[in-house]
Design an enzyme around this catalytic site. Structure first.
Site, PDB file in Angstrom:
ATOM      1  N   TYR A 122      51.679  37.231  45.507  1.00 49.57           N
ATOM      2  CA  TYR A 122      51.527  37.290  46.925  1.00 49.57           C
ATOM      3  C   TYR A 122      52.012  38.692  47.363  1.00 49.57           C
ATOM      4  O   TYR A 122      51.217  39.236  47.936  1.00 49.57           O
ATOM      5  CB  TYR A 122      52.110  36.234  47.652  1.00 49.57           C
ATOM      6  CG  TYR A 122      51.930  36.254  49.377  1.00 49.57           C
ATOM      7  CD1 TYR A 122      50.707  36.187  49.813  1.00 49.57           C
ATOM      8  CD2 TYR A 122      53.061  36.606  50.275  1.00 49.57           C
ATOM      9  CE1 TYR A 122      50.619  36.174  51.087  1.00 49.57           C
ATOM     10  CE2 TYR A 122      52.776  36.766  51.583  1.00 49.57           C
ATOM     11  CZ  TYR A 122      51.561  36.643  51.869  1.00 49.57           C
ATOM     12  OH  TYR A 122      51.474  36.663  53.404  1.00 49.57           O
ATOM     13  N   LYS A 176      50.115  41.744  49.277  1.00 46.99           N
ATOM     14  CA  LYS A 176      50.186  42.228  50.292  1.00 46.99           C
ATOM     15  C   LYS A 176      50.524  44.053  50.338  1.00 46.99           C
ATOM     16  O   LYS A 176      50.236  44.641  51.263  1.00 46.99           O
ATOM     17  CB  LYS A 176      51.175  41.563  50.961  1.00 46.99           C
ATOM     18  CG  LYS A 176      51.059  40.159  51.395  1.00 46.99           C
ATOM     19  CD  LYS A 176      49.868  40.078  52.442  1.00 46.99           C
ATOM     20  CE  LYS A 176      48.723  39.408  52.303  1.00 46.99           C
ATOM     21  NZ  LYS A 176      47.703  39.386  53.532  1.00 46.99           N
TER      22      LYS A 176
END
Ligand code: NAP
Length: 306
Positions: free
Chosen positions: A181, A185
């Protein structure tokens, strides 16, 4: 936390004549973003993978704002063919495009591949948005002054020391799901940086943001993976979370505030509520950003050819 907010819904200027797309706008901060753009008279497209949820959001926004210029745009970032088709469906409408908010996202999901065989968090959060944006870009440039907002996260700080380890993106056991993740990002910020650089001198303002810790459905991936333990942890953590209304403010700032143009903010990273945030060194690494651009472009071309 209780200080005066730098930006509020009241600070959104009138957006009559402006056209906006918000990805993942059927729920969470994306929904609030689309709703508030519509409230200020923008023509808003709710881009969502589900017709039912997307059209449900459209109806709700129309009812809440009285703005009838709210439409559903089918977009599933898990499929690059669908992403391209979705952007082309928008382009076929012959409308301008002044605001693109790349908001949709998934977090900490169990290991899964997209329809194109790309690790899902990287594929949905970064690669899909890259193709969507690049396909819409000529229209966004022709509609200038215009804005692109990449919704990133403070979680970009959790990327490994090298930032993006390209050889590990698609290796199942190479990185824990939270790190995947974080990398996705970080990619959101690096892509915004590179795009802002390429558009220097044009009236297209590209920035990235962190919305804050917000109580939304984003934790679905964690609950699926970690079950009851995650549910208990999250119910405690949510006591400290922002509301989706507050969570949407920073992307609304980047998408609409006159300050962005007045101060010529490009390739910036904003945090709640529209303040300038601090990016990690990796998120300021131009060489890494260029490597990511080339990697993503090659990947998209390869997958679309297949
Ligand atoms: N909540 C936080 O604390 C927080 C913190 C930092 C950053 N963020 C970022 O904020 C953004 C919005 O998240 P949120 O908190 O509002 O989460 P959310 O409530 O889970 O909303 C995410 C949205 O993305 C959509 N989406 C997921 N996969 C998609 C796909 N394949 N194609 C198209 N749309 C897809 C979801 O659609 P469905 O409803 O169909 O699944 C939903 O509309 C994300 O980029 C997230 O990384 C959130």
């Amino acid at each position: 936390m209780f200080g005066k907010k730098h930006f509020t819904f009241q600070d959104i200027p009138d957006l009559s004549g402006k056209v906006a797309i918000v990805t993942g706008a059927n729920t969470g901060v994306g929904y609030i973003t689309a709703r508030e753009l519509a409230r200020k008279n923008a023509h808003v497209f709710v881009a969502s993978r589900s017709k039912e949820r997307g059209e449900g959001a459209v109806e709700k926004i129309k009812k809440e704002t009285g703005n009838e210029q709210v439409e559903y745009l089918q977009l599933d970032l898990v499929s690059l063919k669908n992403v391209k088709q979705s952007a082309e469906n928008f382009l076929a409408k012959n409308l301008p495009l002044h605001i693109l908010v790349n908001n949709a996202g998934i977090m900490a999901t169990a290991w899964t591949l997209t329809e194109d065989g790309i690790q899902d968090q990287f594929g949905v959060n970064h690669v899909g948005h890259f193709l969507f944006t690049q396909t819409l870009l000529p229209k966004i440039e022709a509609s200038a002054p215009s804005r692109i907002v990449n919704v990133s996260s403070l979680a970009h700080t959790g990327a490994p020391p090298a930032g993006i380890e390209f050889d590990k993106i698609n290796q199942e056991d190479a990185q824990p799901t939270f790190q995947r993740y974080s990398v996705s990002k970080l990619a959101n910020i690096l892509y915004a940086n590179s795009l802002a650089k390429r558009l220097e001198g044009k009236e297209v303002y590209v920035n990235s943001i962190h919305p804050g810790f917000v109580k939304t459905e984003l934790t679905r991936g964690i609950i699926d993976k970690y079950g009851i333990i995650a549910r208990i942890g999250l119910s405690v953590a949510n006591l400290f979370a922002k509301s989706p209304d507050d969570g949407a403010l920073t992307q609304l700032y980047a998408a609409t505030s006159p300050e962005i143009v007045e101060k010529n903010y490009r390739g910036m990273y904003f945090v709640p509520f529209g303040e300038i945030g601090t990016k990690t060194a990796q998120a300021q690494d131009d060489e890494l950003a260029e490597k990511l651009w080339k990697y993503t472009e090659d990947l998209v071309n390869e997958k679309l050819r297949a």
